[in-house]
Design an enzyme around this catalytic site. Structure first.
Site, PDB file in Angstrom:
ATOM      1  N   GLY A   1       0.833  -1.198   0.000  1.00  0.00           N
ATOM      2  CA  GLY A   1       0.000   0.000   0.000  1.00  0.00           C
ATOM      3  C   GLY A   1       0.865   1.244   0.000  1.00  0.00           C
ATOM      4  O   GLY A   1       2.075   1.180   0.269  1.00  0.00           O
TER       5      GLY A   1
ATOM      6  N   HIS B   1      -3.164   0.462   8.237  1.00  0.00           N
ATOM      7  CA  HIS B   1      -1.848   1.095   8.054  1.00  0.00           C
ATOM      8  C   HIS B   1      -1.961   2.356   7.192  1.00  0.00           C
ATOM      9  O   HIS B   1      -1.417   3.409   7.539  1.00  0.00           O
ATOM     10  CB  HIS B   1      -0.877   0.086   7.410  1.00  0.00           C
ATOM     11  N   GLU B   2      -2.666   2.244   6.054  1.00  0.00           N
ATOM     12  CA  GLU B   2      -2.743   3.392   5.139  1.00  0.00           C
ATOM     13  C   GLU B   2      -3.596   4.509   5.724  1.00  0.00           C
ATOM     14  O   GLU B   2      -3.272   5.693   5.569  1.00  0.00           O
ATOM     15  CB  GLU B   2      -3.253   2.961   3.761  1.00  0.00           C
TER      16      GLU B   2
ATOM     17  N   CYS C   1       7.037  -0.512   6.627  1.00  0.00           N
ATOM     18  CA  CYS C   1       6.514   0.652   5.893  1.00  0.00           C
ATOM     19  C   CYS C   1       7.559   1.094   4.884  1.00  0.00           C
ATOM     20  O   CYS C   1       8.757   1.089   5.191  1.00  0.00           O
ATOM     21  CB  CYS C   1       6.229   1.776   6.882  1.00  0.00           C
ATOM     22  N   LEU C   2       7.103   1.492   3.704  1.00  0.00           N
ATOM     23  CA  LEU C   2       8.033   1.965   2.670  1.00  0.00           C
ATOM     24  C   LEU C   2       8.769   3.229   3.114  1.00  0.00           C
ATOM     25  O   LEU C   2       9.813   3.557   2.561  1.00  0.00           O
ATOM     26  CB  LEU C   2       7.282   2.240   1.358  1.00  0.00           C
TER      27      LEU C   2
ATOM     28  N   GLN D   1       3.004   9.960   1.763  1.00  0.00           N
ATOM     29  CA  GLN D   1       4.321   9.330   1.552  1.00  0.00           C
ATOM     30  C   GLN D   1       5.008   9.832   0.280  1.00  0.00           C
ATOM     31  O   GLN D   1       6.211   9.654   0.122  1.00  0.00           O
ATOM     32  CB  GLN D   1       4.189   7.806   1.487  1.00  0.00           C
TER      33      GLN D   1
ATOM     34  N   HIS E   1      -1.622   6.490   8.056  1.00  0.00           N
ATOM     35  CA  HIS E   1      -0.781   7.482   7.374  1.00  0.00           C
ATOM     36  C   HIS E   1      -1.529   8.796   7.157  1.00  0.00           C
ATOM     37  O   HIS E   1      -0.946   9.873   7.268  1.00  0.00           O
ATOM     38  CB  HIS E   1      -0.333   6.966   6.001  1.00  0.00           C
TER      39      HIS E   1
END
Ligand code: NI
Length: 171
Positions: free
Chosen positions: A46, A134-135, A92-93, A51, A138
């Site tokens: 995701g 998670h998203e 996480c990216l 981000q 963010h």
């Protein structure tokens, strides 16, 4: 379509509460397309707009590696129901090379708009529930390691490329 650069966890944009999308227009469609390309290029499950430096309530999710698998596009998503909890390994990216074990819901129901701006609901379990939480975190300025009791519990992922700079750890 373009691959965008992904901000590191310490960028203040990632700590802002992202703004609601007012209109689904061409520039938003382009952003969504670029986010999908960026998520796939990074092998992510995701990606949220903050981000890539855009503080808007937009996220994309793809829980399968199959390219033809449909991407879930979430505009102004809200969690309307959660049930159960489990401990899951998560990364996480924006913090490459680390993971932590945190509690996530077993299943969640999310209300959002799709890439055409049409309202829909999605219920996800397991990895999809985790990705949805998670998203949406963010979009509220929350990063997964905020759910750890202590940052000492962050674990280095074995496959990380060598020469990981220590200063990339959150303080
Ligand atoms: Ni993330």
């Amino acid at each position: 379509m373009a691959i965008l650069s992904i901000l590191n966890f310490n960028n203040p944009i990632l700590r802002q509460k992202a703004k609601r999308v007012r209109t689904v227009d061409g520039s938003l469609q382009k952003l969504i397309g670029d986010m999908v390309d960026t998520m796939r290029a990074a092998n992510g499950v995701g990606l949220a707009a903050p981000q890539v430096g855009i503080s808007l309530r937009v996220a994309v999710i793809q829980t399968s590696e199959e390219e033809e698998e449909e991407v879930i596009v979430l505009i102004n998503p809200e969690i309307v129901k959660r049930s159960g909890t489990r401990l899951v390994g998560e990364g996480c990216l924006s913090l490459p090379g680390y993971k932590g074990e945190i509690p996530r819901s077993l299943s969640v129901t999310v209300k959002a708009r799709d890439r055409q701006g049409k309202e829909f609901r999605i219920k996800g379990a397991d990895l999809l529930a985790q990705a949805l939480e998670h998203e949406i975190d963010h979009l509220n300025g929350t990063l997964f390691f905020d759910h750890l009791d202590s940052l000492d519990k962050l674990q280095r992922i074995e496959s990380r490329p060598p020469a990981a700079p220590e200063e990339t750890l959150p303080q």
